[in-house]
Motif scaffolding. Structure first.
Motif, PDB file in Angstrom:
ATOM      1  N   THR B 289       0.821  -1.207   0.000  1.00  0.00           N
ATOM      2  CA  THR B 289       0.000   0.000   0.000  1.00  0.00           C
ATOM      3  C   THR B 289       0.857   1.261   0.000  1.00  0.00           C
ATOM      4  N   ALA B 290       2.180   1.079   0.140  1.00  0.00           N
ATOM      5  CA  ALA B 290       3.054   2.244   0.333  1.00  0.00           C
ATOM      6  C   ALA B 290       2.882   3.296  -0.765  1.00  0.00           C
ATOM      7  N   SER B 291       2.778   2.869  -2.027  1.00  0.00           N
ATOM      8  CA  SER B 291       2.645   3.834  -3.126  1.00  0.00           C
ATOM      9  C   SER B 291       1.346   4.625  -3.027  1.00  0.00           C
ATOM     10  N   ALA B 292       0.251   3.914  -2.728  1.00  0.00           N
ATOM     11  CA  ALA B 292      -1.045   4.591  -2.600  1.00  0.00           C
ATOM     12  C   ALA B 292      -1.015   5.541  -1.405  1.00  0.00           C
ATOM     13  N   GLN B 293      -0.366   5.097  -0.349  1.00  0.00           N
ATOM     14  CA  GLN B 293      -0.196   5.937   0.844  1.00  0.00           C
ATOM     15  C   GLN B 293       0.558   7.215   0.467  1.00  0.00           C
ATOM     16  N   TYR B 294       1.648   7.019  -0.299  1.00  0.00           N
ATOM     17  CA  TYR B 294       2.442   8.168  -0.740  1.00  0.00           C
ATOM     18  C   TYR B 294       1.598   9.110  -1.588  1.00  0.00           C
ATOM     19  N   LEU B 295       0.839   8.530  -2.514  1.00  0.00           N
ATOM     20  CA  LEU B 295       0.058   9.336  -3.445  1.00  0.00           C
ATOM     21  C   LEU B 295      -1.005  10.170  -2.733  1.00  0.00           C
ATOM     22  N   TYR B 296      -1.768   9.530  -1.859  1.00  0.00           N
ATOM     23  CA  TYR B 296      -2.915  10.216  -1.265  1.00  0.00           C
ATOM     24  C   TYR B 296      -2.583  10.993   0.005  1.00  0.00           C
ATOM     25  N   VAL B 306       0.543  14.734  -3.242  1.00  0.00           N
ATOM     26  CA  VAL B 306      -0.731  14.867  -2.528  1.00  0.00           C
ATOM     27  C   VAL B 306      -1.613  15.983  -3.105  1.00  0.00           C
ATOM     28  N   PRO B 307      -1.065  17.193  -3.335  1.00  0.00           N
ATOM     29  CA  PRO B 307      -1.925  18.227  -3.919  1.00  0.00           C
ATOM     30  C   PRO B 307      -2.450  17.847  -5.306  1.00  0.00           C
ATOM     31  N   TRP B 308      -1.639  17.158  -6.096  1.00  0.00           N
ATOM     32  CA  TRP B 308      -2.070  16.739  -7.431  1.00  0.00           C
ATOM     33  C   TRP B 308      -3.305  15.835  -7.330  1.00  0.00           C
ATOM     34  N   ILE B 309      -3.170  14.765  -6.543  1.00  0.00           N
ATOM     35  CA  ILE B 309      -4.217  13.745  -6.591  1.00  0.00           C
ATOM     36  C   ILE B 309      -5.510  14.243  -5.965  1.00  0.00           C
ATOM     37  N   TRP B 310      -5.400  15.097  -4.921  1.00  0.00           N
ATOM     38  CA  TRP B 310      -6.642  15.602  -4.329  1.00  0.00           C
ATOM     39  C   TRP B 310      -7.313  16.601  -5.249  1.00  0.00           C
ATOM     40  N   THR B 311      -6.521  17.316  -6.045  1.00  0.00           N
ATOM     41  CA  THR B 311      -7.116  18.164  -7.087  1.00  0.00           C
ATOM     42  C   THR B 311      -7.925  17.280  -8.033  1.00  0.00           C
ATOM     43  N   ALA B 312      -7.333  16.157  -8.433  1.00  0.00           N
ATOM     44  CA  ALA B 312      -8.024  15.247  -9.349  1.00  0.00           C
ATOM     45  C   ALA B 312      -9.303  14.715  -8.709  1.00  0.00           C
ATOM     46  N   VAL B 313      -9.218  14.313  -7.448  1.00  0.00           N
ATOM     47  CA  VAL B 313     -10.397  13.759  -6.770  1.00  0.00           C
ATOM     48  C   VAL B 313     -11.510  14.806  -6.738  1.00  0.00           C
ATOM     49  N   VAL B 314     -11.160  16.031  -6.328  1.00  0.00           N
ATOM     50  CA  VAL B 314     -12.171  17.089  -6.228  1.00  0.00           C
ATOM     51  C   VAL B 314     -12.746  17.417  -7.610  1.00  0.00           C
ATOM     52  N   PHE B 315     -11.882  17.524  -8.607  1.00  0.00           N
ATOM     53  CA  PHE B 315     -12.349  17.855  -9.961  1.00  0.00           C
ATOM     54  C   PHE B 315     -13.279  16.770 -10.498  1.00  0.00           C
ATOM     55  N   ASN B 316     -12.879  15.511 -10.331  1.00  0.00           N
ATOM     56  CA  ASN B 316     -13.695  14.425 -10.881  1.00  0.00           C
ATOM     57  C   ASN B 316     -15.039  14.317 -10.157  1.00  0.00           C
ATOM     58  N   LEU B 317     -15.020  14.508  -8.834  1.00  0.00           N
ATOM     59  CA  LEU B 317     -16.276  14.449  -8.082  1.00  0.00           C
ATOM     60  C   LEU B 317     -17.179  15.625  -8.451  1.00  0.00           C
ATOM     61  N   THR B 318     -16.608  16.835  -8.497  1.00  0.00           N
ATOM     62  CA  THR B 318     -17.407  18.013  -8.839  1.00  0.00           C
ATOM     63  C   THR B 318     -17.961  17.881 -10.253  1.00  0.00           C
ATOM     64  N   GLY B 319     -17.117  17.422 -11.161  1.00  0.00           N
ATOM     65  CA  GLY B 319     -17.563  17.225 -12.546  1.00  0.00           C
ATOM     66  C   GLY B 319     -18.741  16.266 -12.609  1.00  0.00           C
ATOM     67  N   LEU B 354      -0.598   8.248 -11.774  1.00  0.00           N
ATOM     68  CA  LEU B 354      -0.411   6.824 -12.023  1.00  0.00           C
ATOM     69  C   LEU B 354       1.068   6.483 -12.205  1.00  0.00           C
ATOM     70  N   VAL B 355       1.758   7.286 -13.010  1.00  0.00           N
ATOM     71  CA  VAL B 355       3.137   6.939 -13.374  1.00  0.00           C
ATOM     72  C   VAL B 355       4.088   7.095 -12.183  1.00  0.00           C
ATOM     73  N   GLU B 369      11.734  11.582  -4.305  1.00  0.00           N
ATOM     74  CA  GLU B 369      10.610  12.253  -4.941  1.00  0.00           C
ATOM     75  C   GLU B 369      10.968  12.756  -6.334  1.00  0.00           C
ATOM     76  N   TYR B 370       9.924  13.087  -7.079  1.00  0.00           N
ATOM     77  CA  TYR B 370      10.112  13.622  -8.426  1.00  0.00           C
ATOM     78  C   TYR B 370       9.176  14.802  -8.619  1.00  0.00           C
ATOM     79  N   VAL B 371       9.742  15.886  -9.108  1.00  0.00           N
ATOM     80  CA  VAL B 371       8.932  17.040  -9.497  1.00  0.00           C
ATOM     81  C   VAL B 371       9.400  17.421 -10.896  1.00  0.00           C
ATOM     82  N   PRO B 372       8.485  17.480 -11.862  1.00  0.00           N
ATOM     83  CA  PRO B 372       8.910  17.842 -13.214  1.00  0.00           C
ATOM     84  C   PRO B 372       9.536  19.232 -13.207  1.00  0.00           C
ATOM     85  N   ASN B 373      10.642  19.396 -13.912  1.00  0.00           N
ATOM     86  CA  ASN B 373      11.269  20.720 -13.906  1.00  0.00           C
ATOM     87  C   ASN B 373      10.790  21.561 -15.090  1.00  0.00           C
TER      88      ASN B 373
END
Lengths: 300, 418
Positions: B289-296, B306-319, B354-355, B369-373
């Motif tokens: 579960t470590a990856s999912a834990q990291y993601l959420y 964390v900010p990325w995925i919760w944005t996705a959750v909120v956007f998909n639910l609101t949509g 996902l990636v 960690e990875y942050v696109p530059n």
């Protein structure tokens, strides 16, 4: 009609400007393309090369190393020895986590100096578990530490290697002596193998490796420790430039505790056979079915 | 006036030449839009040239997170291409004639999206000079074992099928001839199966890796497909309104409402599949579960996603709520807002969401960690600009042909004929 010609001229001007801007935008690529030669570009896959092709290629690579690194090196292409199947075992009861193996690998295999890269990663794990979630590779204290044991991890030369399966261009394969190799001149740098490997055994050449001329190990092999080109994958090759000539891997020779046992699995009198037959042996992530050639064991 | 010529040797070049003319003609908003896209594209080209010059080390990727923003966008754009099939199925399987009138929008989107997907893979590889190693008979194509070779086959196949269908139908219309069914209908049905295959194979590319528990789930291919059937229709719904307003062409809005009805269903199935995945991960627990834990929620204080995925959750639910709460056709802007939200939501969920967690923690449970530059963002923007250029020009040509503004009989005479 005049409107059409004006528009046509306008379009032509736009196209010219666009093409000029495109060429200008692309210009920084020459830093990389200047290093490329036509021979290198058209070189065929390792398995399709004749002996004379290989001789020419090795000569070209030696000249290239001299020109780019200022080092005189000898690059060979040692082939697997018949009736030899290499295997490696590591004594977890004896390893103290000093990381001399990783350092020896770094020097022996001409790794990039700037990143201090190595094909061996040593994990410090809490005693009482084999779950890597309770490990770290980033320890910076005296070793061995209380309550910890140490596990060096390198390529397991799996018999059912996920990295070999996923490579789209067969740039990596298993040799007849069990070593998984990479043709650095065939790899396209997609890093699918790096994603597939369950042991973090592969490294990518994110930049052109930096090695000072005086530190270059001149005893090199085509499929082994020669200085890798930018943009390709590399990995541990059980020091094939040494082991295929009857010597031991550099990491084994560097180990101060004698934790490492290397040898021919087909030789019933070998030390590796004795370990496999008499010790409590296991392989990492056995459940994945990768069938490693790298074994861990405990004393007693 | 000359007699209509039926020699393809003459009329096909005329078709291509007139297409170039139509594609480069327009008012100032068109030129402004294309100039802006070209500028962004060139910024991307320049960033990629720097990347090749300095090595892939100029990106934010590392041996721990060895795929990033490029492969994230690759997965998403393959989905966008597959999503276009949501127009093809109503048009040809259910014989919705109004959908047939506009189905070419979906097919042109498929072409643009596949070009983007291929570009995203190409900027991700370290040695594009060796791309020929993949091409039989000169290269060594590790087919059928490597899923990446399957992806090459299905993506290029899908591109060719869609180029054939759109090219054939437009060319026939240009000639003023009715299209022959046997030259396009089999390909249309093939494209439906093929659309499913491109996204299935792209999912298998990840889900087949036993060493990455986060990806190693049978739910991945279904999730990829369903989310593709969210992002594809969402894009087309918005595009249809823009085309109708700016393209000077009036077509029925019924197909758009068909897509809205499809979206109302797929958006819910997608949420359900995400929920199933999240439940299985967190209820089971343990190291997998470590990856999912990291993601959420972040792991050991590391929480870049964390900010990325919760944005996705909120956007998909609101949509989803906006789509389901607005059953009338009056407040279209709410539907449009929902489309934007779910499009971005899926882009995050199937891309970075996902990636990247597949690599964190690493196979040796290290957390790097990875942050696109900035360079990666520039390359990505450049490829999206390229995709939008292809889409815009394709639509422009299609409108000109389908409204009979571009027709063989009006072709300017060649110098010999004059």
């Amino acid at each position: 009609m005049e409107e059409t010609t004006r528009r046509g001229a306008f379009k032509l001007m736009g196209a010219t400007l666009g093409a000029a801007a495109f060429a200008r935008a692309l210009a920084p690529i020459t830093e990389w393309t200047d290093d490329l030669s036509m021979d290198e570009l058209l070189q065929r896959h390792y398995k399709e090369l004749t002996r004379s092709d290989m001789t020419a290629i090795l000569g070209r690579l030696e000249a290239q190393t001299l020109a780019e690194y200022g080092a005189v090196v000898s690059i060979g292409d040692p082939r697997p020895i018949p009736d030899v199947q290499f295997g490696y075992a590591l004594n977890l009861s004896a390893c103290i986590g000093c990381r001399r193996c990783a350092e020896a690998c770094h020097k022996e295999n001409n790794h990039d100096r700037a990143t201090g890269n190595s094909w061996i990663r040593v994990l410090e794990i809490d005693k009482g578990t084999v779950d890597l979630a309770f490990s770290t590779a980033a320890y910076e204290h005296n070793v061995p530490a209380n309550g910890k044991y140490y596990m060096p991890v390198q390529c397991h030369q799996c018999d059912n290697a996920p990295c070999v399966k996923v490579c789209p261009v067969e740039a990596t394969w298993k040799e007849t002596d069990g070593i998984v190799v990479v043709d650095y001149n065939w790899c396209i740098g997609c890093r699918y193998c790096e994603a597939a490997c369950p042991y973090h055994a592969r490294r990518f050449n994110w930049t052109k490796p930096e090695v000072p001329a005086a530190e270059v190990n001149p005893d090199q092999a085509y499929l082994g420790n020669r200085i890798r080109p930018q943009g390709v994958i590399d990995k541990c090759h059980f020091c094939l430039h040494r082991t295929r000539k009857g010597k031991l891997p550099a990491c084994l020779e560097a180990c101060p505790t004698g934790s490492r046992v290397f040898g021919n699995l087909l030789d019933p009198t070998s030390e590796i056979r004795w370990v496999l037959e008499n010790k409590r042996v296991y392989v990492l992530k056995e459940d994945l079915g990768t069938q490693p050639r790298f074994f861990y064991f405990f004393n007693a | 006036m000359r007699a209509p010529s039926f020699s393809h040797v003459q009329s096909y070049p005329a078709f291509l030449w007139r297409s170039v003319g139509v594609a480069t003609d327009g008012g100032w908003p068109f030129y402004a839009w294309m100039t802006a896209l070209t500028a962004v594209f060139l910024v991307g080209v320049n960033a990629w040239a720097h990347q090749m010059g300095g090595g892939m080390g100029t990106t934010g990727m590392s041996d721990h997170v060895s795929w990033g923003l490029y492969i994230a966008n690759f997965a998403f754009t393959v989905g966008l291409a597959a999503g276009a099939v949501m127009m093809v199925i109503p048009a040809y399987v259910y014989k919705d004639s109004r959908m047939q009138d506009v189905v070419i929008i979906g097919e042109i989107l498929a072409i643009a999206a596949i070009v983007m997907a291929l570009a995203f893979v190409n900027v991700d590889i370290g040695r594009p000079d060796r791309i020929w190693h993949m091409m039989p008979p000169f290269g060594r194509f590790n087919w059928p074992v490597s899923m990446l070779t399957w992806d090459v086959v299905v993506l290029s196949g899908y591109l060719l099928i869609n180029l054939h269908i759109t090219g054939y139908l437009l060319y026939k219309r240009f000639l003023g001839q009715p299209p022959s069914k046997r030259w396009y209908l089999p390909f249309v049905f093939l494209s439906i199966v093929w659309a499913v295959s491109i996204h299935t194979v792209t999912a298998f590319l990840f889900s087949g890796l036993g060493g990455r528990p986060f990806w190693n789930t049978a739910l991945l291919a279904p999730r990829f497909l369903v989310s593709a059937f969210v992002s594809g229709p969402a894009f087309i719904i918005l595009a249809m309104q823009i085309i109708r307003r700016l393209g000077g062409v009036k077509f029925s809005m019924d197909p758009m409402w068909t897509l809205v009805r499809i979206l109302r269903v797929t958006v819910l199935i997608n949420l359900f599949l995400v929920l199933s995945e999240v439940f299985t991960e967190f209820y089971t627990g343990g190291s997998h579960t470590a990856s999912a834990q990291y993601l959420y929620f972040g792991l050991h204080g590391q929480d870049a996603l964390v900010p990325w995925i919760w944005t996705a959750v909120v956007f998909n639910l609101t949509g989803a709520v906006l789509l389901l709460a607005n059953q009338s056709q009056r407040r279209l802007w709410l539907i449009d807002l929902a489309c934007v939200l779910v499009f971005v939501g899926i882009w995050i969920e199937k891309g970075m969401g996902l990636v990247v967690p597949g690599f964190i923690p690493s196979t040796l449970h290290e957390i790097v960690e990875y942050v696109p530059n900035e360079l990666e963002w520039r390359v990505v923007a450049g490829i999206w600009a390229l995709g939008m250029m292809i889409f815009t020009l394709g639509i422009k040509i299609a409108i000109a042909v389908l409204t009979d503004r571009m027709h063989l009989d009006e072709a300017p005479l060649t110098p010999e004929e004059a």
